[in-house]
Design an enzyme around this catalytic site. Structure first.
Site, short mmCIF file in Angstrom:
data_model
loop_
_atom_site.label_atom_id
_atom_site.label_comp_id
_atom_site.label_asym_id
_atom_site.label_seq_id
_atom_site.Cartn_x
_atom_site.Cartn_y
_atom_site.Cartn_z
N HIS A 179 -13.38 10.28 30.42
CA HIS A 179 -13.47 8.83 30.32
C HIS A 179 -14.91 8.42 30.12
CE1 HIS A 179 -12.95 4.56 31.29
NE2 HIS A 179 -11.69 4.76 30.93
N GLU B 257 -4.15 7.88 30.96
CA GLU B 257 -3.11 8.23 29.99
C GLU B 257 -2.23 9.38 30.45
OE1 GLU B 257 -2.85 5.97 28.01
OE2 GLU B 257 -4.31 5.89 26.38
N1 ACO Z 1 -11.33 17.57 26.56
C1 ACO Z 1 -12.35 18.38 26.20
N2 ACO Z 1 -13.63 18.00 26.06
C2 ACO Z 1 -13.88 16.69 26.30
C3 ACO Z 1 -12.88 15.78 26.68
C4 ACO Z 1 -11.56 16.26 26.80
N3 ACO Z 1 -10.56 15.47 27.15
N4 ACO Z 1 -13.44 14.58 26.83
C5 ACO Z 1 -14.75 14.70 26.56
N5 ACO Z 1 -15.03 15.99 26.23
C6 ACO Z 1 -16.31 16.54 25.87
C7 ACO Z 1 -16.65 16.20 24.43
O1 ACO Z 1 -16.20 17.21 23.55
C8 ACO Z 1 -18.16 16.10 24.47
O2 ACO Z 1 -18.70 17.37 24.37
P1 ACO Z 1 -20.04 17.63 23.46
O3 ACO Z 1 -21.12 16.82 24.14
O4 ACO Z 1 -20.23 19.11 23.56
O5 ACO Z 1 -19.71 17.13 22.09
C9 ACO Z 1 -18.45 15.56 25.87
O6 ACO Z 1 -17.31 15.90 26.67
C10 ACO Z 1 -18.62 14.06 25.90
O7 ACO Z 1 -17.60 13.49 25.12
P2 ACO Z 1 -17.74 12.06 24.43
O8 ACO Z 1 -16.66 11.91 23.40
O9 ACO Z 1 -19.14 11.76 24.04
O10 ACO Z 1 -17.47 11.15 25.68
P3 ACO Z 1 -16.91 9.69 25.68
O11 ACO Z 1 -17.41 9.04 26.88
O12 ACO Z 1 -17.16 8.99 24.40
O13 ACO Z 1 -15.36 10.07 25.75
C11 ACO Z 1 -13.07 9.89 25.76
C12 ACO Z 1 -14.37 9.43 26.41
C13 ACO Z 1 -13.03 9.42 24.32
C14 ACO Z 1 -11.89 9.27 26.49
C15 ACO Z 1 -12.97 11.45 25.82
O14 ACO Z 1 -13.08 11.90 27.14
C16 ACO Z 1 -11.70 11.99 25.17
O15 ACO Z 1 -11.68 12.17 23.94
N6 ACO Z 1 -10.60 12.24 25.96
C17 ACO Z 1 -9.39 12.71 25.40
C18 ACO Z 1 -8.59 11.55 24.82
C19 ACO Z 1 -8.04 10.63 25.89
O16 ACO Z 1 -7.55 11.07 26.93
N7 ACO Z 1 -8.10 9.30 25.60
C20 ACO Z 1 -7.66 8.25 26.51
C21 ACO Z 1 -8.80 7.62 27.22
S1 ACO Z 1 -8.34 6.47 28.46
C22 ACO Z 1 -8.17 5.00 27.66
O17 ACO Z 1 -8.78 4.67 26.69
C23 ACO Z 1 -7.19 4.05 28.14
#
Ligand code: ACO
Length: 334
Positions: free
Chosen positions: A225, A279
């Site tokens: 998140h 989610e």
């Molecule tokens: N699984 C694996 N790796 C992850 C995940 C995950 N679920 N979430 C983040 N990471 C990693 C990314 O790959 C990234 O790694 P890097 O720095 O080596 O590239 C690092 O953690 C940071 O990720 P960001 O995308 O920069 O973090 P952000 O704060 O933008 O992400 C997000 C938040 C988009 C929700 C992300 O955690 C994700 O994609 N989760 C999976 C999708 C999901 O569950 N979405 C629902 C969110 S809840 C909502 O909106 C209601």
């Protein structure tokens, strides 16, 4: 990679506080854990002062008579976009909020959709119109809708505020917000969560199977998140709500998968805590209420429209045109 505006405050709000370090959510002065079990109507009351949406549902149903026959055969999200866009204006906040369940039931039943019952609560009437009502399901879905009703400056809420800041109509802000919500990084994750739960059935080594996905560059849906660095409090509220609906082997399976996922994610990114988000148990709860996964994002929107609408009004009352800057890094003219 761009900053994604992380940490930038774009508004003062009375609508919610998301405390990412402590894993706490306050909605309009109420702790999530107290508000959510009181359900959708209470969330509509505290966020918008709306008491009763029955008459508004009937008005929407009347206004959409010529559109209802066109809805079946569309996905629920397509139907929602189409039904909202077809509403003849001006559309007030009660009608916007009431339109979601009427249109979603309309995608299922088309011209045969019965007249809404103005004496029922919104969730009970929706499940009756949709065709799968029971007291357990009404309670579970109502808790879900209140849980997701409002959540800080998330992408769709920000979108709604940008549109509001131009002086546009509420319905236009809501349609734009719906578009932002549809992406898998925001509201589109629960479908893939169910796929993950299905794909892992029969795996003897869950951690190895999840690690293989991470090694292949996949993200584990339902985890991570932007704001929470601990468990999303909505995940706990929804997990409890599913447990109260029925004894479910699916819930026990989800708990096992969650535990294994948290272990591999901690190894994968020790420097960034990746915890369960809303989610993950949304998927389990909405499946238990009996919905197909194409309904998940539209149902999220059915709850979140309360927050979008409240932010729309807040922005219109006190906000300025939202118009940030960009830095040009392209070539200079010869
Ligand atoms: N699984 C694996 N790796 C992850 C995940 C995950 N679920 N979430 C983040 N990471 C990693 C990314 O790959 C990234 O790694 P890097 O720095 O080596 O590239 C690092 O953690 C940071 O990720 P960001 O995308 O920069 O973090 P952000 O704060 O933008 O992400 C997000 C938040 C988009 C929700 C992300 O955690 C994700 O994609 N989760 C999976 C999708 C999901 O569950 N979405 C629902 C969110 S809840 C909502 O909106 C209601």
């Amino acid at each position: 990679m761009g900053s994604g505006l992380e940490g930038i405050v774009v508004a003062d709000t009375t609508l919610s506080r998301v405390d990412g370090a402590a894993g706490k959510l306050v909605i309009a002065g109420h702790h999530l854990e107290e508000l959510a079990p009181q359900g959708f109507e209470q969330a509509a009351q505290v966020l918008l002062g709306l008491a009763g949406l029955g008459e508004a549902r009937v008005r929407v149903w009347q206004k959409l008579q010529s559109v209802l026959p066109l809805l079946p055969g569309r996905t629920p999200l397509e139907g929602l976009r189409m039904g909202l866009a077809a509403l003849p204006g001006p559309i007030g906040e009660a009608e916007v909020v009431a339109a979601f369940p009427v249109i979603l039931a309309g995608v299922r039943h088309g011209a045969a959709l019965p007249r809404p019952d103005a004496n029922l609560g919104q969730v009970e009437d929706f499940l009756r119109l949709y065709g799968q009502s029971s007291p357990d399901r009404v309670r579970g879905l109502s808790t879900y809708l209140a849980t997701v009703s409002e959540h800080g400056m998330n992408a769709s809420t920000f979108t709604a505020r940008v549109v509001a800041s131009t002086g546009a109509e509420l319905l236009d802000a809501v349609l734009a917000a719906l578009g932002a919500l549809s992406g898998p990084l925001h509201g589109g994750a629960p479908g893939p969560v169910l796929d993950l739960l299905d794909e892992l059935e029969g795996e003897s080594d869950l951690e190895a199977a999840l690690q293989a996905r991470l090694d292949a560059g996949q993200r584990l849906m339902g985890f991570g998140h932007r704001v929470y660095r601990t468990r999303d409090p909505r995940a706990s509220v929804l997990k409890k709500a599913v447990a109260q609906m029925a004894d479910s082997p699916r819930l026990r399976w989800a708990e096992k998968v969650e535990k294994a996922a948290l272990t591999v994610l901690a190894r994968h990114k020790p420097e960034r805590r990746l915890e369960t988000n809303v989610e993950f148990y949304t998927a389990v709860l909405l499946e238990a209420v009996g919905f197909e996964c194409t309904m998940f994002t539209p149902l999220f929107a059915t709850g979140r429209v309360l927050g979008w609408t409240a932010h729309y009004h807040e922005q219109r009352r006190g906000g300025r045109l939202i118009r940030p800057d960009s830095r040009y890094v392209g070539p200079e003219p010869e």
